[in-house]
Structures are given as structure tokens and as C-alpha cells.
Design a protein around this motif. Structure first.
Motif, PDB file in Angstrom:
ATOM      1  N   PHE A  64       0.833  -1.189   0.000  1.00  0.00           N
ATOM      2  CA  PHE A  64       0.000   0.000   0.000  1.00  0.00           C
ATOM      3  C   PHE A  64       0.878   1.254   0.000  1.00  0.00           C
ATOM      4  CE2 PHE A  64      -3.771   2.252   2.318  1.00  0.00           C
ATOM      5  CZ  PHE A  64      -4.128   2.879   1.147  1.00  0.00           C
ATOM      6  N   ILE A  65       1.912   1.261   0.826  1.00  0.00           N
ATOM      7  CA  ILE A  65       2.840   2.396   0.873  1.00  0.00           C
ATOM      8  C   ILE A  65       3.486   2.607  -0.493  1.00  0.00           C
ATOM      9  CG2 ILE A  65       5.035   3.218   1.848  1.00  0.00           C
ATOM     10  CD1 ILE A  65       4.125   1.783   4.501  1.00  0.00           C
ATOM     11  N   GLN A  66       3.884   1.532  -1.141  1.00  0.00           N
ATOM     12  CA  GLN A  66       4.499   1.628  -2.473  1.00  0.00           C
ATOM     13  C   GLN A  66       3.535   2.278  -3.471  1.00  0.00           C
ATOM     14  OE1 GLN A  66       5.662  -2.164  -4.089  1.00  0.00           O
ATOM     15  NE2 GLN A  66       6.282  -1.306  -6.039  1.00  0.00           N
ATOM     16  N   PHE A  67       2.283   1.851  -3.471  1.00  0.00           N
ATOM     17  CA  PHE A  67       1.303   2.410  -4.397  1.00  0.00           C
ATOM     18  C   PHE A  67       0.923   3.843  -4.028  1.00  0.00           C
ATOM     19  CE2 PHE A  67       1.084  -1.882  -5.877  1.00  0.00           C
ATOM     20  CZ  PHE A  67       0.745  -1.761  -7.209  1.00  0.00           C
ATOM     21  N   SER A 107      -1.604  15.414  -1.889  1.00  0.00           N
ATOM     22  CA  SER A 107      -0.237  14.941  -1.719  1.00  0.00           C
ATOM     23  C   SER A 107       0.166  14.918  -0.242  1.00  0.00           C
ATOM     24  CB  SER A 107       0.709  15.836  -2.526  1.00  0.00           C
ATOM     25  OG  SER A 107       2.020  15.341  -2.477  1.00  0.00           O
ATOM     26  N   LYS A 108      -0.187  15.961   0.490  1.00  0.00           N
ATOM     27  CA  LYS A 108       0.126  16.018   1.929  1.00  0.00           C
ATOM     28  C   LYS A 108      -0.612  14.926   2.690  1.00  0.00           C
ATOM     29  CE  LYS A 108       1.220  20.941   2.195  1.00  0.00           C
ATOM     30  NZ  LYS A 108       0.773  22.270   2.662  1.00  0.00           N
ATOM     31  N   LYS A 109      -1.862  14.692   2.330  1.00  0.00           N
ATOM     32  CA  LYS A 109      -2.651  13.653   2.994  1.00  0.00           C
ATOM     33  C   LYS A 109      -2.102  12.256   2.674  1.00  0.00           C
ATOM     34  CE  LYS A 109      -6.886  16.421   3.132  1.00  0.00           C
ATOM     35  NZ  LYS A 109      -7.161  16.516   4.545  1.00  0.00           N
ATOM     36  N   ILE A 110      -1.630  12.070   1.458  1.00  0.00           N
ATOM     37  CA  ILE A 110      -0.996  10.794   1.104  1.00  0.00           C
ATOM     38  C   ILE A 110       0.257  10.596   1.955  1.00  0.00           C
ATOM     39  CG2 ILE A 110       0.260   9.539  -0.706  1.00  0.00           C
ATOM     40  CD1 ILE A 110      -1.724  10.775  -2.746  1.00  0.00           C
ATOM     41  N   LEU A 113      -0.665   9.570   5.466  1.00  0.00           N
ATOM     42  CA  LEU A 113      -1.069   8.165   5.545  1.00  0.00           C
ATOM     43  C   LEU A 113       0.143   7.248   5.409  1.00  0.00           C
ATOM     44  CD1 LEU A 113      -3.174   5.950   5.790  1.00  0.00           C
ATOM     45  CD2 LEU A 113      -3.658   6.217   3.341  1.00  0.00           C
ATOM     46  N   MET A 114       1.053   7.577   4.504  1.00  0.00           N
ATOM     47  CA  MET A 114       2.259   6.760   4.349  1.00  0.00           C
ATOM     48  C   MET A 114       3.057   6.716   5.655  1.00  0.00           C
ATOM     49  SD  MET A 114       3.460   7.982   0.535  1.00  0.00           S
ATOM     50  CE  MET A 114       5.062   7.190   0.592  1.00  0.00           C
ATOM     51  N   ASN A 115       3.232   7.864   6.299  1.00  0.00           N
ATOM     52  CA  ASN A 115       3.971   7.921   7.563  1.00  0.00           C
ATOM     53  C   ASN A 115       3.270   7.125   8.653  1.00  0.00           C
ATOM     54  OD1 ASN A 115       6.075   9.479   6.548  1.00  0.00           O
ATOM     55  ND2 ASN A 115       5.034  11.401   7.007  1.00  0.00           N
ATOM     56  N   TYR A 116       1.958   7.214   8.695  1.00  0.00           N
ATOM     57  CA  TYR A 116       1.187   6.439   9.667  1.00  0.00           C
ATOM     58  C   TYR A 116       1.392   4.939   9.447  1.00  0.00           C
ATOM     59  CZ  TYR A 116      -2.774   4.080  11.801  1.00  0.00           C
ATOM     60  OH  TYR A 116      -3.543   3.202  12.514  1.00  0.00           O
ATOM     61  N   LEU A 117       1.282   4.512   8.191  1.00  0.00           N
ATOM     62  CA  LEU A 117       1.432   3.089   7.879  1.00  0.00           C
ATOM     63  C   LEU A 117       2.838   2.583   8.193  1.00  0.00           C
ATOM     64  CD1 LEU A 117      -0.544   2.936   4.507  1.00  0.00           C
ATOM     65  CD2 LEU A 117      -1.277   2.030   6.730  1.00  0.00           C
ATOM     66  N   LYS A 118       3.847   3.421   7.948  1.00  0.00           N
ATOM     67  CA  LYS A 118       5.235   3.029   8.237  1.00  0.00           C
ATOM     68  C   LYS A 118       5.456   2.796   9.728  1.00  0.00           C
ATOM     69  CE  LYS A 118       7.280   5.347   4.251  1.00  0.00           C
ATOM     70  NZ  LYS A 118       8.007   6.523   3.784  1.00  0.00           N
ATOM     71  N   LYS A 119       4.757   3.553  10.568  1.00  0.00           N
ATOM     72  CA  LYS A 119       4.920   3.453  12.020  1.00  0.00           C
ATOM     73  C   LYS A 119       3.990   2.423  12.645  1.00  0.00           C
ATOM     74  CE  LYS A 119       6.375   8.253  12.354  1.00  0.00           C
ATOM     75  NZ  LYS A 119       5.974   9.611  12.716  1.00  0.00           N
TER      76      LYS A 119
END
Length: 129
Positions: A64-67, A107-110, A113-119
Motif C-alpha cells: 500500500f505504501i508503495q502504491f 499529496s500532503k494527505k498521502i 497516511l504513508m507515515n502512519y502506515l510506516k509506524k
């Protein structure tokens, strides 16, 4: 709110709106005659929502992070193409600001979400027992 489908994601909903706005502006004269730019900007704006959906449906956070990263790139590509449309006098400065602000917000919201998923310790639904 629990997110069960990609349609529940605010970033997907906002991306869908941006894509609809892009289709609307590219249908108007004189923009409607620049087939190459129309194809590019419609493709990149659609890619934002499509990559969010595809990444979500993969069922794993790493994918998901990759996409999401690809969707974020498509967001930048759309913004760049909006400047091209403005430079060609296809859209007004007000429309440029409105659409680029939407793209920046997405873009900021993406990124958030990416940072949230990484943590997050959650790996995704495909890893559930």
C-alpha cells in the motif's frame, strides 16, 4: 470511522474529485484540442485515485505504501501539467490555483497516511490469521 474499502478513504474521494475536475477542464475549448496534453493530464490525475485503490486492495501495508508513493508522484505530475495548461492559456490563474491547491492537499494527505502506515504495527488484512 473504520476503513473497509478504498472508497472510504478521504484521499481516494478527493483524488476522484480532482480527476473529475481535470476531465471537466479538458473538455472545454481551447484545451479540448490539445490531445496529447489531455491524454497526459487525464492519465496522471486518474493514476492518483487508481493507485490508491490498487494499493489498498493488495491487502498489505508495504505494498500500500508503495502504491501511495506512486499516487503521490502522479499528483506532482498532474500539478506540473496544470502549469503547462495555464502557460498555454487553457485555464485561468484562479483555476490553476484551485486545482494545484487540491493536488497539494491530496499529496500532503498521502504523505500523512504513508507515515502512519510506516509506524503502524498492523501489517494489513492479508496477514491476518
Amino acid at each position: 470511522m473504520k476503513v473497509e474499502r478504498f472508497e472510504d478513504l478521504e484521499i481516494w474521494q478527493l483524488s476522484r474529485e480532482l480527476c473529475k475536475d481535470v476531465y471537466q477542464i479538458t473538455s472545454l475549448e481551447p484545451f479540448s484540442r490539445d490531445f496529447k496534453l489531455i491524454d497526459q493530464i487525464r492519465g496522471s490525475s486518474g493514476s492518483i485515485m487508481d493507485n490508491i485503490a490498487e494499493g489498498f486492495e493488495r491487502g498489505g501495508n508495504k505494498e500500500f505504501i508503495q502504491f501511495l508513493s506512486i499516487a503521490k508522484g502522479s499528483c506532482g505530475e498532474t500539478r506540473s501539467q496544470l502549469y503547462r495548461a495555464f502557460d498555454c492559456k487553457y485555464i485561468t490563474e484562479a483555476k490553476l490555483k484551485s486545482l494545484t491547491n487540491s493536488a497539494i492537499s491530496i499529496s500532503k494527505k498521502i504523505s500523512t497516511l504513508m507515515n502512519y502506515l510506516k509506524k503502524s504495527d498492523i501489517k494489513g488484512p492479508k496477514y491476518k490469521q
